[in-house]
Each structure stands twice: as structure tokens, then as C-alpha cells.
Design a protein around this motif. Structure first.
Motif, PDB file in Angstrom:
ATOM      1  N   GLY A  37       0.504  -1.145   0.394  1.00  7.49           N
ATOM      2  CA  GLY A  37       0.226   0.213  -0.396  1.00  7.49           C
ATOM      3  C   GLY A  37       0.872   1.446   0.003  1.00  7.49           C
ATOM      4  O   GLY A  37       0.609   2.330   0.192  1.00  7.49           O
ATOM      5  N   THR A  38       2.216   1.099  -0.510  1.00 10.83           N
ATOM      6  CA  THR A  38       3.122   2.190  -0.375  1.00 10.83           C
ATOM      7  C   THR A  38       3.102   3.164  -1.569  1.00 10.83           C
ATOM      8  O   THR A  38       3.982   3.580  -1.783  1.00 10.83           O
ATOM      9  CB  THR A  38       4.108   1.970   0.198  1.00 10.83           C
ATOM     10  N   ALA A  39       2.829   2.292  -2.317  1.00  7.93           N
ATOM     11  CA  ALA A  39       3.072   2.252  -4.358  1.00  7.93           C
ATOM     12  C   ALA A  39       2.467   2.293  -5.399  1.00  7.93           C
ATOM     13  O   ALA A  39       0.984   1.207  -4.724  1.00  7.93           O
ATOM     14  CB  ALA A  39       4.987   2.247  -4.516  1.00  7.93           C
ATOM     15  N   ILE A  40       2.876   2.317  -6.289  1.00  6.86           N
ATOM     16  CA  ILE A  40       1.452   2.719  -7.274  1.00  6.86           C
ATOM     17  C   ILE A  40       2.109   1.496  -9.021  1.00  6.86           C
ATOM     18  O   ILE A  40       2.990   1.885  -8.959  1.00  6.86           O
ATOM     19  CB  ILE A  40       0.964   3.472  -7.494  1.00  6.86           C
ATOM     20  N   THR A  41       1.562   0.533  -8.877  1.00  9.02           N
ATOM     21  CA  THR A  41       2.161  -0.679  -9.685  1.00  9.02           C
ATOM     22  C   THR A  41       0.834   0.182 -10.998  1.00  9.02           C
ATOM     23  O   THR A  41       0.003  -0.335 -11.116  1.00  9.02           O
ATOM     24  CB  THR A  41       2.223  -1.903  -9.847  1.00  9.02           C
ATOM     25  N   ALA A  42       2.113   0.145 -12.282  1.00 12.93           N
ATOM     26  CA  ALA A  42       1.335   0.358 -13.669  1.00 12.93           C
ATOM     27  C   ALA A  42       1.834  -0.507 -14.556  1.00 12.93           C
ATOM     28  O   ALA A  42       3.548  -0.665 -14.884  1.00 12.93           O
ATOM     29  CB  ALA A  42       1.503   1.659 -14.324  1.00 12.93           C
ATOM     30  N   GLN A  43       0.940  -0.682 -15.472  1.00 14.22           N
ATOM     31  CA  GLN A  43       1.339  -2.074 -16.178  1.00 14.22           C
ATOM     32  C   GLN A  43       0.730  -1.826 -18.061  1.00 14.22           C
ATOM     33  O   GLN A  43      -0.776  -2.080 -17.689  1.00 14.22           O
ATOM     34  CB  GLN A  43       1.232  -3.629 -16.190  1.00 14.22           C
ATOM     35  N   HIS A  44       1.794  -1.378 -18.817  1.00 14.57           N
ATOM     36  CA  HIS A  44       0.659  -1.603 -19.927  1.00 14.57           C
ATOM     37  C   HIS A  44       1.048  -3.076 -20.862  1.00 14.57           C
ATOM     38  O   HIS A  44       2.770  -2.942 -21.672  1.00 14.57           O
ATOM     39  CB  HIS A  44       1.208  -0.065 -20.939  1.00 14.57           C
ATOM     40  N   THR A  45       0.270  -3.518 -21.962  1.00 15.67           N
ATOM     41  CA  THR A  45       0.437  -4.732 -21.997  1.00 15.67           C
ATOM     42  C   THR A  45       0.703  -3.739 -23.490  1.00 15.67           C
ATOM     43  O   THR A  45      -0.705  -4.243 -24.467  1.00 15.67           O
ATOM     44  CB  THR A  45      -0.061  -5.578 -21.498  1.00 15.67           C
ATOM     45  N   THR A  46       1.579  -4.237 -24.839  1.00 14.54           N
ATOM     46  CA  THR A  46       1.104  -5.076 -25.927  1.00 14.54           C
ATOM     47  C   THR A  46       0.593  -6.137 -26.711  1.00 14.54           C
ATOM     48  O   THR A  46       1.992  -7.138 -26.080  1.00 14.54           O
ATOM     49  CB  THR A  46       1.216  -4.365 -27.182  1.00 14.54           C
ATOM     50  N   GLY A  47       0.056  -6.458 -27.370  1.00 17.12           N
ATOM     51  CA  GLY A  47      -0.748  -8.159 -27.500  1.00 17.12           C
ATOM     52  C   GLY A  47       0.204  -8.650 -28.962  1.00 17.12           C
ATOM     53  O   GLY A  47       0.122  -7.723 -29.770  1.00 17.12           O
ATOM     54  N   CYS A  48      -0.414 -10.286 -29.067  1.00 15.54           N
ATOM     55  CA  CYS A  48      -0.047  -9.946 -30.339  1.00 15.54           C
ATOM     56  C   CYS A  48      -0.675  -9.604 -31.701  1.00 15.54           C
ATOM     57  O   CYS A  48      -2.113  -9.330 -30.969  1.00 15.54           O
ATOM     58  CB  CYS A  48       0.069 -11.609 -30.588  1.00 15.54           C
TER      59      CYS A  48
END
Length: 268
Positions: A257-268
């Protein structure tokens, strides 16, 4: 002071020779045994392929992020040699209640070589299992709307490769930086995971923010979503997950709860 007798000296020399021979034999056996044991390097490609195939089989009914192969558990390769079980993973986010249907879609679209089967339902969702010899593949519900795709090795020697830094100016770097900026923070670190699939690459850019306020991400980040995005319901979870064509985005609070995770994924 009496000197050792010749017989004692000869005996000591014999013992020394025996110990040296035993040590050499033990070292030779250890090298031979090491060479015959399974190594994670030999199955990483199979693990990543299994995860990529499952992600591709899910289609556009989930937001997705892929993760690198990591050591997941200790194991033993015989009485004297410790090893590790390694896993490669992907997280799939869909609407709560749609988990079983999504696994059915994956089962239907996986290549025939997986011979996938379904297990006993847990919380109304039947997990998928498949064995392709070198690795096993599973798809399971973790919580409402959240599925885990896991490729698992046998007990193996070796070490997992550290997550890589992004190569070049990947579009995902700009995207995760802008999302974190919308939440009032910036990346403390960014990594890239790239998996090959039949028509290209699946690429996940993952960022962890500096220490920041992680509350109410759903409302805080809603204005930053593209108008064309398909947003998945999160219920009580403090995250945003959406799909915009081949692009998936997942933003969530870190476990502590101390940071934010961000994930960006491009698919096939």
C-alpha cells in the motif's frame, strides 16, 4: 621425541592418496550428476511459450500483463542436491462472474498439443490444467475478476534471469509514466517482459512508483482513460484494468500500500 616409523609414514601416505582419489572421484561424479539434471535454461522458452499461448487464447475479453520467470519454491534433485521450481506467469483481469467463461475460451483456443483439461470447480470456476512434458500450464481464479496463468517447471538447477530494462522507446513507457503522473507520482523503476507468440510479441512494460498515496485509484485515474477503452469491473479492489484493442492497462496499489504499480501490455 621419537620420529614416526617408516610403516606409519607409509600408512599416512596411503591414506592421503586414498582421500585424494576419493575427492577426485566425488568431484567427477558431481560434475556428471550436474550435467544430467534438468536446468531452467532448457525450459524457459517452453514456459514463456505456454504463457503466451494462453494469453493469446484468451482473446480480448481480459486485460493482461505478463511476468518474467522466477524461482517459486525450493525442491530437491536427490538427497544431496537442492533445486528450484520456476514459474512464468500472466495476470488476466475480466468482469467478476466471467472467469469460468474466460477459462473455457482459453481451453477452446489453445493449440491441440496442450490437451487441456478442467479441474473441480472452486467458487464456481473450474481451473484449467495442461501438461506439455517439459512444463505444466494452469489457469486459475485468484479473486473476483482476476485469473492467474502459470507455467511451471520441474525441479531444476540454475537461476532465473533478472527482469530487463526496456529496450528503445517502447510506447508503454510513455503510457505508464503518464498514468502515474495522473495519480500524482512518477516511476521509481521500469522493466520490460517480452514473450514471442505466433504473430509477433506480447510486451508488458511494468512500472512501480515512488512512495505515494495509493487510495481510490479507480476515481482518481478514470479521467485518464481513453474513451474507446473497455473497462473491467473491479468491485472492492483498488485497481483499474481496461482493454483498448490490443492494448491492456492495469493500475493497482502495491501489496504494502505504499506505491502504485502500472502495467501496459501490447498483444500479438
Amino acid at each position: 621425541m621419537r620420529r614416526p616409523s617408516g610403516r606409519v609414514m607409509v600408512g599416512a601416505a596411503v591414506v592421503t592418496v586414498v582421500l585424494l582419489v576419493a575427492a577426485a572421484g566425488g568431484a567427477a561424479w558431481w560434475r556428471w550428476d550436474t550435467q544430467r539434471q534438468p536446468r531452467v535454461d532448457d525450459v524457459v522458452t517452453d514456459m514463456n511459450t505456454a504463457v503466451a499461448d494462453a494469453v493469446a487464447a484468451a482473446g480480448e475479453d481480459a486485460a493482461v500483463a505478463v511476468s518474467p520467470v522466477v524461482a517459486a519454491a525450493d525442491c530437491r534433485l536427490g538427497p544431496l542436491r537442492p533445486g528450484k521450481i520456476f514459474t512464468g506467469k500472466a495476470d488476466l483481469y475480466t468482469d467478476p462472474g466471467g472467469e469460468d467463461a474466460l477459462i473455457t475460451t482459453i481451453e477452446r483456443n489453445l493449440p491441440p498439443r496442450y490437451a487441456a483439461g478442467r479441474g473441480t470447480a472452486v467458487a464456481g470456476v473450474r481451473p484449467l490444467q495442461a501438461d506439455i512434458g517439459t512444463v505444466t500450464l494452469s489457469v486459475r481464479r485468484l479473486s473476483p475478476g482476476w485469473l492467474a496463468v502459470t507455467a511451471r517447471s520441474r525441479c531444476s538447477l540454475g537461476a532465473a534471469t533478472e527482469p530487463a530494462a526496456p529496450t528503445g522507446a517502447a510506447p508503454g513507457i510513455t503510457a505508464v509514466t503518464q498514468l502515474l503522473a495522473a495519480a500524482g507520482t512518477r516511476p521509481a523503476g521500469i522493466t520490460e517482459q517480452r514473450l514471442r507468440c505466433t504473430t509477433g510479441d506480447i510486451v508488458t512494460i511494468s512500472a512501480v512508483s515512488e512512495r505515494t498515496d495509493t487510495g481510490d485509484l479507480t476515481d482518481r485515474l478514470a479521467p485518464a482513460l481513453p474513451s474507446t477503452a473497455r473497462r473491467f469491473t473491479t468491485g472492492d479492489a483498488n485497481r483499474i484494468s481496461y482493454r483498448d484493442g490490443p492494448v491492456s492497462v492495469i493500475v493497482a496499489s502495491s501489496d504494502d500500500g505504499t506505491a502504485i504499480t502500472a502495467q501496459h501490455t501490447t498483444g500479438c
